[in-house]
Design an enzyme around this catalytic site. Structure first.
Site, PDB file in Angstrom:
ATOM      1  CG  HIS A  77      -0.350   0.372   2.520  1.00 18.91           C
ATOM      2  ND1 HIS A  77      -1.086   0.732   3.633  1.00 18.91           N
ATOM      3  CD2 HIS A  77       0.944   0.428   2.922  1.00 18.91           C
ATOM      4  CE1 HIS A  77      -0.291   0.982   4.647  1.00 18.91           C
ATOM      5  NE2 HIS A  77       0.931   0.810   4.252  1.00 18.91           N
ATOM      6  CB  CYS A 122       3.636   5.789   5.077  1.00 19.81           C
ATOM      7  SG  CYS A 122       4.308   4.996   6.528  1.00 19.81           S
ATOM      8  CG  HIS A 166       5.328   0.881   2.335  1.00 16.46           C
ATOM      9  ND1 HIS A 166       4.666   2.056   2.039  1.00 16.46           N
ATOM     10  CD2 HIS A 166       4.802   0.456   3.509  1.00 16.46           C
ATOM     11  CE1 HIS A 166       3.804   2.329   3.001  1.00 16.46           C
ATOM     12  NE2 HIS A 166       3.856   1.376   3.907  1.00 16.46           N
ATOM     13  CG  HIS A 207       2.824  -2.932   6.203  1.00 13.29           C
ATOM     14  ND1 HIS A 207       3.790  -2.477   7.079  1.00 13.29           N
ATOM     15  CD2 HIS A 207       2.315  -1.826   5.608  1.00 13.29           C
ATOM     16  CE1 HIS A 207       3.848  -1.155   7.012  1.00 13.29           C
ATOM     17  NE2 HIS A 207       2.973  -0.725   6.118  1.00 13.29           N
ATOM     18  CG  ASP A 235      -2.374 -13.396   1.180  1.00 17.49           C
ATOM     19  OD1 ASP A 235      -1.430 -12.671   1.586  1.00 17.49           O
ATOM     20  OD2 ASP A 235      -2.277 -14.630   1.068  1.00 17.49           O
ATOM     21  CG  HIS A 236       0.606 -12.593  -1.972  1.00 16.14           C
ATOM     22  ND1 HIS A 236       0.281 -13.268  -0.813  1.00 16.14           N
ATOM     23  CD2 HIS A 236       1.917 -12.839  -2.185  1.00 16.14           C
ATOM     24  CE1 HIS A 236       1.345 -13.906  -0.360  1.00 16.14           C
ATOM     25  NE2 HIS A 236       2.363 -13.657  -1.171  1.00 16.14           N
ATOM     26  CD  GLU A 288       0.388  -0.407   8.792  1.00 16.38           C
ATOM     27  OE1 GLU A 288      -0.543  -0.147   8.025  1.00 16.38           O
ATOM     28  OE2 GLU A 288       1.034   0.471   9.395  1.00 16.38           O
TER      29      GLU A 288
HETATM   30 NI    NI Z   1       2.571   1.130   5.465  1.00 18.82          NI
END
Ligand code: NI
Length: 134
Positions: free
Chosen positions: A14, A33, A39, A41, A79-80, A124
């Site tokens: 995200h 961010c 990037h 998580h 997911d992914h 996160e």
């Molecule tokens: Ni983030």
């Protein structure tokens, strides 16, 4: 009253970005961010339900059913994936941990039967998590 928690894990990309702001303001508020090229998580999701034990089963609810609900309604969609681009229930939402936890709550709530949704906890990073109680 009993509280039961199912733990799940997923990975997603995200960026924190408010489309009503300039790139400069996004960078100023969200720092790294807001990195334009995203990037990722390793999220850990804890879904807690509450209720009383059914004397016939000894269960509040069959947690396998809760797990299936989470898989179908959340994990298969995130997911992914890229949370900004790929996820229908996050459309037009800044995908912060707070907003994401609330969106997960809103997605799961209508499907929870025979018990009550109590908490969506979304971790996160190793050091930050958010809890939403509705
Ligand atoms: Ni983030």
């Amino acid at each position: 009253m009993f509280y039961l928690t199912r733990r799940e894990h997923f990975n997603a990309a995200h960026k924190l970005y408010n489309k009503n702001w300039s790139d400069e303001k996004n960078l100023e508020v969200f720092g790294g961010c807001a990195n334009p090229n995203w990037h990722g998580h390793n999220y850990v999701l804890f879904v807690t339900v509450k209720g009383e034990v059914n004397p016939e089963t000894g269960y509040v609810v069959n947690m396998k059913d809760i797990s299936t609900l989470i898989r179908t309604n959340i994990l298969d969609k995130v997911d992914h994936k890229n949370l900004n681009l790929d996820v229908d229930f996050l459309k037009d939402i800044v995908p912060s941990a707070e907003n994401f936890a609330k969106a997960i709550w809103d997605e799961l709530k209508p499907h929870i039967k025979d018990c009550e949704l109590h908490c969506v906890k979304l971790q996160e990073t190793e050091n930050i998590y958010v809890e939403y109680f509705g």
